[in-house]
Design a protein around this motif. Structure first.
Motif, PDB file in Angstrom:
ATOM      1  N   ALA A 247      44.358  35.193  51.092  1.00 42.90           N
ATOM      2  CA  ALA A 247      43.925  35.419  49.712  1.00 42.90           C
ATOM      3  C   ALA A 247      42.541  36.074  49.638  1.00 42.90           C
ATOM      4  O   ALA A 247      42.328  37.025  48.871  1.00 42.90           O
ATOM      5  N   ASP A 248      41.581  35.565  50.399  1.00 41.14           N
ATOM      6  CA  ASP A 248      40.229  36.111  50.330  1.00 41.14           C
ATOM      7  C   ASP A 248      40.180  37.574  50.766  1.00 41.14           C
ATOM      8  O   ASP A 248      39.371  38.354  50.256  1.00 41.14           O
ATOM      9  N   HIS A 250      42.622  39.738  50.305  1.00 43.14           N
ATOM     10  CA  HIS A 250      43.116  40.494  49.140  1.00 43.14           C
ATOM     11  C   HIS A 250      42.000  40.676  48.123  1.00 43.14           C
ATOM     12  O   HIS A 250      41.806  41.778  47.588  1.00 43.14           O
ATOM     13  N   TYR A 251      41.260  39.595  47.851  1.00 35.96           N
ATOM     14  CA  TYR A 251      40.192  39.659  46.848  1.00 35.96           C
ATOM     15  C   TYR A 251      39.114  40.665  47.251  1.00 35.96           C
ATOM     16  O   TYR A 251      38.735  41.545  46.462  1.00 35.96           O
ATOM     17  N   HIS A 269      45.769  44.362  44.825  1.00 31.46           N
ATOM     18  CA  HIS A 269      45.265  43.274  45.678  1.00 31.46           C
ATOM     19  C   HIS A 269      44.694  42.132  44.833  1.00 31.46           C
ATOM     20  O   HIS A 269      44.837  40.957  45.198  1.00 31.46           O
ATOM     21  N   TYR A 273      45.947  38.322  44.921  1.00 34.05           N
ATOM     22  CA  TYR A 273      45.000  37.219  45.104  1.00 34.05           C
ATOM     23  C   TYR A 273      45.259  36.123  44.072  1.00 34.05           C
ATOM     24  O   TYR A 273      45.307  34.933  44.412  1.00 34.05           O
ATOM     25  N   ARG A 274      45.451  36.523  42.824  1.00 42.28           N
ATOM     26  CA  ARG A 274      45.683  35.525  41.774  1.00 42.28           C
ATOM     27  C   ARG A 274      47.007  34.792  41.998  1.00 42.28           C
ATOM     28  O   ARG A 274      47.115  33.589  41.728  1.00 42.28           O
ATOM     29  N   THR A 277      46.456  32.175  44.757  1.00 44.46           N
ATOM     30  CA  THR A 277      45.536  31.072  44.451  1.00 44.46           C
ATOM     31  C   THR A 277      45.920  30.329  43.185  1.00 44.46           C
ATOM     32  O   THR A 277      45.244  29.378  42.805  1.00 44.46           O
TER      33      THR A 277
END
Length: 281
Positions: A247-248, A250-251, A269, A273-274, A277
């Motif tokens: 996830a991080d 992607h963020y 991305h 990420y959303r 998470t």
């Protein structure tokens, strides 16, 4: 009723380690907690993973093997089956899992039906003649020495970063191919605002293990600080190729692409990420 998520300090108290130890284990990829802003939020399964990892590390299982074994185990178990339903142990430097009468190695997925964990441990021991050979004994002693210094370095990170760096250097003196020591040494350098040294250490780690998404992610962060944006994008993408659920990564990639003018891909991305998470905030 769902149990409340725990903070880093809470998990440190549960495990009997320092908050720096917990952060180091997250950086090493041993679990993937959610985030609220810049703070981690750990679920029960995350705590079980970290408790297991601490036990395996004390049993001198190499950190890279711990990460891969636990990652594979989570992939192999059905989502509704908790880790508390299996027994995880170290045998001959490897991770083995027992559930009822079934014993298997999560890294390979190979099942063993006829042997208990203790029997597997006896079978994993090398013949006496081989274990007594000079070169093999020296390598084993060096690996154990490196493992001891690695544990010491982890324990020192929070209270004395300089001593922790010196301990990681002792690890590398005993075992220059200890990729996790290179990663953690790079992270400490990065936290001390020395992105150049951090990048060098991450490159050294990737020479030993090019398939670790966390190392690519850390190197991308260092490249961003050094304004090497092309390299940063490449390493974020490599991290995601190795772990599409990172996830991080992607963020950070989404934010970086947006700043570089590629808003369409950056938005993709951020959406991913959303999705990853959701429910962890």
């Amino acid at each position: 009723m769902t149990a409340p998520a725990l903070r880093t300090a809470d998990v440190a108290r549960v495990l009997g380690v320092t908050p720096a130890n917990v952060r180091a284990m997250v950086y090493a990829g041993w679990c993937r907690p959610g985030r609220v802003g810049q703070r981690y939020r750990f679920e029960f399964q995350d705590v079980v993973l970290l408790r297991t990892a601490v036990g395996l590390l004390k049993a001198h299982v190499p950190p890279r093997r711990i990460r891969r074994a636990l990652s594979e185990l989570l992939r192999q178990l059905p989502a509704e089956r908790p880790l508390t339903g299996v027994r995880i142990a170290a045998v001959g430097g490897r991770v083995v899992v027992r559930e009822g009468d079934h014993v298997w190695q999560p890294e390979s997925g190979q099942l063993q039906f006829a042997f208990t964990v203790d029997e597997l441990a006896r079978r994993a021991q090398p013949p006496q003649a081989l274990s007594a050979s000079g070169s093999r004994a020296k390598r084993a002693a060096a690996a154990e020495h490196a493992s001891d210094w690695f544990e010491r370095a982890l324990a020192l990170e929070d209270e004395d970063p300089e001593a922790a760096r010196a301990a990681y250097e002792r690890v590398l003196a005993a075992d220059p191919d200890h990729a996790d020591a290179w990663v953690n040494l790079g992270r400490l350098a990065h936290e001390a605002d020395d992105a150049t040294t951090a990048a060098r250490c991450y490159h050294e780690a990737l020479q030993r293990d090019e398939t670790d998404p966390v190392t690519h992610y850390n190197l991308a962060l260092a490249c961003e600080d050094l304004e090497r944006t092309t390299q940063a994008v490449a390493h974020y993408r490599r991290a995601l190729a190795l772990n599409p659920r990172f996830a991080d990564a992607h963020y950070n990639l989404g934010q970086l692409l947006g700043r570089l003018g590629d808003r369409a891909e950056g938005l993709k991305h951020m959406v991913r990420y959303r999705q990853l998470t959701r429910g962890k905030r």
